[in-house]
Design a protein around this motif. Structure first.
Motif, short mmCIF file in Angstrom:
data_model
loop_
_atom_site.label_atom_id
_atom_site.label_comp_id
_atom_site.label_asym_id
_atom_site.label_seq_id
_atom_site.Cartn_x
_atom_site.Cartn_y
_atom_site.Cartn_z
N ALA A 1 -19.10 6.21 99.90
CA ALA A 1 -20.16 6.66 100.80
C ALA A 1 -19.67 6.76 102.23
O ALA A 1 -20.17 7.58 103.01
N CYS A 2 -18.72 5.96 102.59
CA CYS A 2 -18.24 5.92 103.97
C CYS A 2 -17.12 6.92 104.24
O CYS A 2 -16.73 7.12 105.39
N THR A 3 -16.61 7.56 103.19
CA THR A 3 -15.57 8.57 103.34
C THR A 3 -16.16 9.97 103.25
O THR A 3 -15.90 10.84 104.09
N ASP A 4 -16.95 10.20 102.21
CA ASP A 4 -17.60 11.49 102.01
C ASP A 4 -18.93 11.23 101.34
O ASP A 4 -19.02 11.11 100.12
N PHE A 5 -19.97 11.10 102.14
CA PHE A 5 -21.28 10.72 101.63
C PHE A 5 -21.78 11.74 100.61
O PHE A 5 -22.37 11.39 99.59
N ASN A 6 -21.53 13.02 100.85
CA ASN A 6 -21.98 14.06 99.93
C ASN A 6 -21.30 13.92 98.57
O ASN A 6 -21.96 13.97 97.53
N ALA A 7 -19.98 13.74 98.57
CA ALA A 7 -19.26 13.60 97.30
C ALA A 7 -19.72 12.35 96.56
O ALA A 7 -19.82 12.36 95.33
N TRP A 8 -20.00 11.28 97.29
CA TRP A 8 -20.42 10.03 96.66
C TRP A 8 -21.85 10.13 96.12
O TRP A 8 -22.10 9.85 94.96
N ALA A 9 -22.77 10.59 96.96
CA ALA A 9 -24.18 10.58 96.58
C ALA A 9 -24.52 11.69 95.59
O ALA A 9 -25.42 11.53 94.76
N ASN A 10 -23.80 12.82 95.67
CA ASN A 10 -24.17 13.99 94.86
C ASN A 10 -23.11 14.41 93.85
O ASN A 10 -23.31 15.38 93.12
N GLY A 11 -21.99 13.69 93.82
CA GLY A 11 -20.87 14.14 93.00
C GLY A 11 -21.22 14.38 91.55
O GLY A 11 -20.89 15.43 90.98
N ARG A 12 -21.86 13.44 90.93
CA ARG A 12 -22.18 13.59 89.51
C ARG A 12 -23.28 14.63 89.29
O ARG A 12 -23.29 15.32 88.26
N TRP A 13 -24.19 14.75 90.23
CA TRP A 13 -25.22 15.78 90.10
C TRP A 13 -24.58 17.16 90.09
O TRP A 13 -24.93 18.02 89.27
N ILE A 14 -23.63 17.37 90.97
CA ILE A 14 -22.96 18.67 91.04
C ILE A 14 -22.20 18.95 89.75
O ILE A 14 -22.23 20.06 89.22
N GLN A 15 -21.54 17.92 89.21
CA GLN A 15 -20.81 18.09 87.96
C GLN A 15 -21.77 18.38 86.79
O GLN A 15 -21.46 19.18 85.91
#
Length: 701
Positions: A59-73
């Motif tokens: 979350a502290c490096t890339d909040f979007n990738a952390w919070a939404n990563g699995r949703w996007i996949q």
């Protein structure tokens, strides 16, 4: 029920990857446990964030990738879309609701009250769905137009035909419409604006990087000529003429980033002054054909918004061969009509604009295209039916409360600014006081009694609606501005701010999850629709909106020193956005911080306003720790959920040049990275990517 300590610890160990990039602290383990156990403790009207989180990210490096990563996949872009995200999913829900409405209208149209909106909507949809009739018609609906173009013999004929095309609401070469006068927003005036290009922007006609796209565009033009019976060699020659003419128009056109400046949007002239600039185009005659001469006279003139463009247009009227104008008019007549003609035309239109330009593999199914025809023709009328079924009075009341609270947070932030003088603050508050929020739908619906449609002629319906809607708009010229009118339909998943009316507008369709839960948790609502409300209010004070006063006039209400301080802060936000490269396969392609500045100011100010409003609304209340997530975590998690999404590379490349909104990933990360509250909520430390260094941290409103 709440998670017990045992499963919390098990979940924390299971999801220890969540915190491996943020240092394994007690707070981080607790957060990991809470995320895992969310599925064990669902609360009413709270979205389930856990399945969307990518434990391999931080979350502290890339909040979007952390919070939404699995949703996007888990949510690949559908084959008929160029992008897919939370906005699009909600828009799809709205489409399905509208589909039910129009299907019912089509079934019952013949029994509906004659002339009612139900009958007209039903007939428009029915005709648009009659693929057999559309196929039989081929390109017959535009044959008379093409024959008239073929008959042009002189430059005077070219001018006459162009006037008549505009009167049929089939504008060519330039755009003509109506809006509030930038210097007297209480009245409506006419605006003539640059246009006439088939590619996304002027730069596409000159930059080497778009050479292949230009070749594809010329091939598209030639293909359409061939579909109307032109031999291949002739079609290619005419396509080259079209491209040459558009290239000359593009050379005189401003880029989108330049068009953000109010001084490039407005240039008031009398008819006599306009005629001096365009001696081969008589504006007085044009206004007579358009039946707006009385309104123009009442206003004393109009805005000839980009004089350089119209000087070039006038020169082309005099110097470009008639044959070149014929090719240009014919192509745009065919291209503009293609979605309503036989399948071969529809397919060719999609092949270029859908596949080549935006990378979309498949066309939308027929009912969606038919529904788009209804929305384009009678969108507000369809909205009238939509809100009856899908927007409750209770939702409107709760939304109004949120709007009031976020607006009050904006006022407090203005009053507490440490960089603005009392003199400018007073003017900012005066503007704030005149904000007009509009929620859900218009108080007064449009009258559609003058529109005549049939159940069996798709193209004729579209043309009739275009003319009807154009007359409705142009009739406002010279009249008083109506602040209560909407320029967006209730079924649209979006919101907007209008600087000329100083209104913030929230259609019914966006007042749904994940943006808004009528009976939901405060943190979720403020992180979703609250931030949207703040975003739109923030547009009143962005790089464009801040150049308009509370009455909607383009006027300077700043001291010179305060304006300089504002620009310095805005420039830091420009620099932040300029750093963002959304496409790994194109590392040299960055977001345009200047083009997206207004939207980014809206995001940054809006999220801060929404956070302040949440804090005040929940003051003195214990944090319920819903799903084990703190109030602040839920606030930022729903902000991320709103911007979850992916886009095709081709479409993203176009949007980097044309879209004033930053890519979704930047929108998720950009504003929170400037907020200490985010760092505190997720235990981020100085040096983490989501914590902007003090000298680069942006605070404006």
């Amino acid at each position: 029920m709440a998670c017990t300590d045992a499963p919390r610890l098990w979940c924390a160990l299971r999801f220890s990857a969540l915190v491996r990039s943020t240092r394994v602290t007690l707070r981080a383990i607790t957060l990991a446990a809470a995320l895992c156990c969310a599925g064990l403790a669902r609360a009413a009207a709270v979205p389930d964030f856990v399945p969307d989180v990518d434990p391999a990210q931080s979350a502290c490096t890339d909040f979007n990738a952390w919070a939404n990563g699995r949703w996007i996949q888990a949510n690949p872009i559908p084959a008929d879309k160029s992008r897919w995200g939370s906005f699009d999913a909600l828009a799809e829900k709205s489409l399905n609701a509208q589909h039910d409405i129009v299907e019912n209208a089509a079934r019952t149209a013949d029994q509906a009250a004659p002339g009612s909106i139900e009958q007209k909507i039903g007939w428009i949809y029915r005709a648009a769905m009659d693929e057999a009739a559309i196929e039989r018609a081929g390109f017959d609906p535009i044959k008379k137009d093409l024959a008239a173009i073929d008959a042009l013999a002189t430059h005077a004929d070219v001018v006459t035909w162009l006037r008549q095309a505009h009167a049929r609401a089939e504008g060519r070469t330039f755009n003509f419409g109506v809006s509030a006068d930038y210097k007297n927003a209480k009245r409506q005036i006419a605006f003539a604006n640059q246009g006439g290009l088939g590619l996304p922007g002027p730069e596409y006609y000159s930059k080497d990087e778009y050479a292949k796209l230009r070749t594809a565009y010329v091939a598209h033009i030639a293909k359409l000529f061939e579909l109307t019976g032109a031999p291949a060699e002739q079609a290619q020659a005419r396509a080259n003429l079209v491209m040459a003419l558009e290239t000359q128009l593009a050379a005189a056109s401003l880029l989108r980033v330049e068009l953000r400046k109010p001084e490039n949007q407005y240039h008031f002239v009398t008819v006599e002054e306009a005629n001096q600039l365009t001696p081969h185009w008589d504006w007085a005659e044009y206004f007579k054909v358009m039946k707006v001469d009385a309104g123009i006279k009442s206003a004393g003139g109009f805005s000839l918004s980009q004089p350089k463009f119209f000087a070039a247009f006038d020169q082309l009227l005099a110097e470009a061969p008639v044959a070149q104008w014929q090719a240009y008019f014919a192509f745009h007549a065919i291209d503009g009509a293609s979605p309503a003609l036989a399948k071969a035309f529809q397919d060719e239109h999609f092949a270029f604009y859908g596949k080549t330009l935006n990378g979309t593999p498949e066309q939308e199914v027929r009912w969606k295209r038919a529904l788009a025809a209804v929305n384009g023709s009678m969108g507000q009328a369809l909205g009238q039916l939509y809100v009856k079924q899908y927007f409750t009075p209770e939702a409107k009341v709760r939304a109004q409360q949120l709007v009031d609270n976020v607006r009050n947070a904006l006022k407090a932030r203005i009053e507490n600014l440490d960089w603005m003088s009392p003199e400018t603050k007073a003017k900012a508050i005066a503007k704030w006081q005149t904000f007009l929020p509009k929620i859900g739908y218009p108080d007064k619906w449009r009258d559609w009694s003058g529109l005549s449609v049939t159940p069996d002629s798709h193209y004729a319906n579209l043309r009739a609606a275009r003319v009807f809607n154009q007359r409705h708009q142009l009739a406002k010229i010279g009249k008083a501005t109506n602040r209560y009118e909407w320029s967006m339909t209730p079924q649209t998943v979006n919101a907007y701010y209008s600087p000329s009316t100083n209104t913030i507008n929230f259609p019914a369709a966006i007042l749904q999850p994940p943006f808004f839960y009528a009976k939901g948790d405060d943190a979720i609502n403020y992180g979703g629709i609250g931030a949207v409300i703040g975003h739109e209010a923030g547009h009143g004070f962005d790089d464009q909106g801040s150049q308009f006063d509370g009455e909607g006039n383009n006027a300077n209400w700043w001291t010179a020193e305060d304006r300089q301080r504002f620009e310095a802060r805005a420039n830091k936000l420009v620099a932040q956005a300029d750093e963002y490269a959304p496409l790994p396969q194109y590392p040299d392609k960055h977001a345009n911080g200047r083009l997206t500045l207004g939207e980014n100011i809206g995001d940054l100010g809006g999220l801060n306003m929404a956070y302040d409003a949440m804090v005040k609304a929940t003051a003195g209340q214990p944090d319920p720790m819903l799903d084990g997530l703190s109030r602040d975590q839920r606030f930022f998690m729903n902000w991320a959920k709103v911007w979850a999404g992916a886009i095709r590379p081709e479409a993203q490349l176009v949007r980097l040049n044309t879209d004033p909104h930053a890519p979704a990933g930047f929108r998720t990360n950009g504003a929170p990275s400037n907020m200490p509250a985010f760092a505190k909520a997720f235990s981020c430390k100085a040096g983490d990517a989501m914590v902007r260094p003090e000298d680069k941290r942006v605070v404006i409103w």
